[in-house]
Design an enzyme around this catalytic site. Sequence first.
Site, short mmCIF file in Angstrom:
data_model
loop_
_atom_site.label_atom_id
_atom_site.label_comp_id
_atom_site.label_asym_id
_atom_site.label_seq_id
_atom_site.Cartn_x
_atom_site.Cartn_y
_atom_site.Cartn_z
N CYS A 13 0.84 -1.20 0.00
CA CYS A 13 0.00 0.00 0.00
C CYS A 13 0.88 1.26 0.00
O CYS A 13 0.54 2.26 -0.65
CB CYS A 13 -0.94 0.00 1.20
SG CYS A 13 -2.35 -1.13 1.04
N ASN A 93 1.67 -16.65 -3.59
CA ASN A 93 1.83 -17.28 -2.29
C ASN A 93 0.68 -16.83 -1.39
O ASN A 93 0.39 -15.63 -1.30
CB ASN A 93 3.17 -16.89 -1.66
CG ASN A 93 4.35 -17.42 -2.45
OD1 ASN A 93 4.35 -18.57 -2.87
ND2 ASN A 93 5.35 -16.58 -2.67
N GLY A 99 4.92 -19.35 2.46
CA GLY A 99 5.97 -18.37 2.68
C GLY A 99 5.58 -16.95 2.30
O GLY A 99 6.44 -16.13 1.99
N HIS A 104 -0.53 -8.72 1.14
CA HIS A 104 -1.26 -7.88 0.18
C HIS A 104 -1.18 -8.63 -1.15
O HIS A 104 -0.07 -8.93 -1.62
CB HIS A 104 -0.62 -6.48 0.11
CG HIS A 104 -1.27 -5.53 -0.85
ND1 HIS A 104 -1.56 -4.21 -0.50
CD2 HIS A 104 -1.67 -5.68 -2.14
CE1 HIS A 104 -2.11 -3.61 -1.54
NE2 HIS A 104 -2.18 -4.49 -2.56
N HIS A 106 -0.64 -10.32 -4.47
CA HIS A 106 0.31 -10.04 -5.56
C HIS A 106 0.67 -11.32 -6.28
O HIS A 106 0.62 -12.41 -5.72
CB HIS A 106 1.57 -9.36 -5.02
CG HIS A 106 2.29 -10.13 -3.96
ND1 HIS A 106 1.87 -10.16 -2.64
CD2 HIS A 106 3.40 -10.91 -4.00
CE1 HIS A 106 2.69 -10.91 -1.94
NE2 HIS A 106 3.63 -11.40 -2.74
N HIS A 108 3.81 -13.04 -8.46
CA HIS A 108 5.20 -12.99 -8.88
C HIS A 108 5.26 -13.40 -10.35
O HIS A 108 4.79 -14.49 -10.72
CB HIS A 108 6.07 -13.98 -8.09
CG HIS A 108 6.17 -13.67 -6.62
ND1 HIS A 108 7.31 -13.13 -6.06
CD2 HIS A 108 5.29 -13.84 -5.61
CE1 HIS A 108 7.11 -12.99 -4.74
NE2 HIS A 108 5.89 -13.41 -4.46
P1 5GP Z 1 5.65 -13.04 -0.85
O1 5GP Z 1 6.65 -13.86 -0.11
O2 5GP Z 1 4.74 -12.27 0.09
O3 5GP Z 1 4.89 -13.80 -1.89
O4 5GP Z 1 6.50 -12.00 -1.69
C1 5GP Z 1 6.77 -10.70 -1.26
C2 5GP Z 1 7.88 -10.16 -2.13
O5 5GP Z 1 7.93 -8.76 -1.94
C3 5GP Z 1 9.27 -10.71 -1.80
O6 5GP Z 1 9.79 -11.40 -2.93
C4 5GP Z 1 10.08 -9.47 -1.46
O7 5GP Z 1 11.39 -9.50 -1.97
C5 5GP Z 1 9.26 -8.34 -2.06
N1 5GP Z 1 9.35 -7.07 -1.35
C6 5GP Z 1 9.19 -6.89 -0.01
N2 5GP Z 1 9.32 -5.59 0.30
C7 5GP Z 1 9.57 -4.93 -0.86
C8 5GP Z 1 9.80 -3.55 -1.19
O8 5GP Z 1 9.81 -2.65 -0.34
N3 5GP Z 1 10.02 -3.26 -2.51
C9 5GP Z 1 10.01 -4.23 -3.48
N4 5GP Z 1 10.24 -3.82 -4.74
N5 5GP Z 1 9.79 -5.53 -3.21
C10 5GP Z 1 9.58 -5.88 -1.91
ZN ZN Z 2 -1.75 -3.34 1.31
#
Ligand code: 5GP
Ligand code: ZN
Length: 119
Positions: A13, A93, A99, A104, A106, A108
């Site tokens: 956010c 995820n 993991g 929020h 998203h 990948h």
């Molecule tokens: P999740 O594990 O929740 O599926 O993936 C979250 C992803 O967000 C991770 O791969 C992490 O590297 C990325 N991430 C976390 N904080 C930030 C940030 O402040 N900026 C960017 N560009 N990526 C972020």
């Molecule tokens: Zn959010």
Amino acid sequence: MSSKQSKTDCVFCKIASGEIPAKILYRDDEVFAFPDINPITPVHVLVVSVKHIGSLAEMPDAETPLVGKMVRVANQLAREQGILKSGYRLTINSGADAGQLVPHLHIHLMGGRQLDWKH
Ligand code: 5GP
Ligand code: ZN
């Protein structure tokens, strides 16, 4: 925690609002995208809902079309990043066992090299 608090604390956010900087690769009213800060593949882009939705598990049924749109944006970005033909993977995820680090919604977008099953 109220949804308002979670938005205030939420890193994605904050990127959506510009409070945390990111290189925005795509943006419209519903979806935005930027490179992952810790890429695990040569192309590693996060495609994110503008609206704060905590996870796929928490996503209301009514938001299903939004995920379709996020996939379409991911395909467009795959084309722009030059990996449409070489191949890519989309990953969502949801929850602790997957993991999920950022609560929020998203996707990948990963590619640019041969991917093994998990990475
Ligand atoms: P999740 O594990 O929740 O599926 O993936 C979250 C992803 O967000 C991770 O791969 C992490 O590297 C990325 N991430 C976390 N904080 C930030 C940030 O402040 N900026 C960017 N560009 N990526 C972020
Ligand atoms: Zn959010």
